[in-house]
Design an enzyme around this catalytic site. Sequence first.
Site, mmCIF file in Angstrom:
data_model
loop_
_atom_site.group_PDB
_atom_site.id
_atom_site.type_symbol
_atom_site.label_atom_id
_atom_site.label_comp_id
_atom_site.label_asym_id
_atom_site.label_seq_id
_atom_site.Cartn_x
_atom_site.Cartn_y
_atom_site.Cartn_z
ATOM 1 N N HIS A 187 50.205 10.548 -61.643
ATOM 2 C CA HIS A 187 51.392 11.393 -61.794
ATOM 3 C C HIS A 187 52.662 10.664 -62.295
ATOM 4 C CE1 HIS A 187 53.522 14.965 -60.343
ATOM 5 N NE2 HIS A 187 52.863 15.068 -59.218
ATOM 6 N N ASP A 231 52.631 15.787 -64.940
ATOM 7 C CA ASP A 231 52.941 16.764 -64.022
ATOM 8 C C ASP A 231 52.126 17.670 -64.035
ATOM 9 O OD1 ASP A 231 55.316 15.197 -63.088
ATOM 10 O OD2 ASP A 231 56.332 15.809 -64.978
#
Length: 264
Positions: free
Chosen positions: A234, A238
């Site tokens: 992350h 995304d």
Amino acid sequence: MPKPVQEEGIPVAKSDGKKKPETGTKQPQAQSGDIEIPVKGVRKVIAQNMVKSTQEIPHAWMTVEVDVTDLVSYRNKVKSEFKNTEGFGLTFFAFFVKSVAQALKEYPQLNSMWAGDKIIQKKEINLSIAVAKESELFVPVIKHADEKTIKATARDIYELARKARNGKLTSEDMQGGTFTVNNTGTFGSISSMGVINHPQAAILQVESIVRRPVIINDMFAARDIVNLGLSFDHRILDGLVCGRFLSRVKEILENMNEETINLY
């Protein structure tokens, strides 16, 4: 008693003479009848890499269902002739690897690595695949996977698996991976969350193909369904780009049929 030497700018802790409590996790001790297995070699490397991955990478996950009925029908139709002609099997995994390589060309963000103050987006698409040998696990690499046909991909999978079983994998075979595709469906798994192969940005789990009833045009039909699970870093990626990537892989696979597939 000599005084402790203090380097400039670094304070020296004073001892009060009392024994300090031990820090860290206390390791379990073997009891009578237990078997102790030394952690070394490949298992030690895997353990170190997995700890590094889970400690450093903030994992996130996504899963999609894919209808591969037409692909299953085509592969089952040609697999015997293919093996007789080529000398190795045409596995479903080859089609998944090819689809991932194609999607990575369109979404190169997933073909990246975290490098502290920057993200390195790799030019080459080199797909790491998990290959088991008894109790050992190896992750050899299909180099330039986006440039290869399904036949060439199937050959690479076969050769790397054969070399792993015979203990013939070289360091070159294991280096350069930029994204991992893991064939967990081999063991009958239908849902899993992979640990990212550090320092890559993502890993895709290909689960078992299951035939089950699906509603099509308000009617039940028997379809071949597979789950694809994506674990991603992350820091680099995304949900938006990962969702688009997974949707593209799904689209490619669902459009693979007798008319569209070119093995060579």
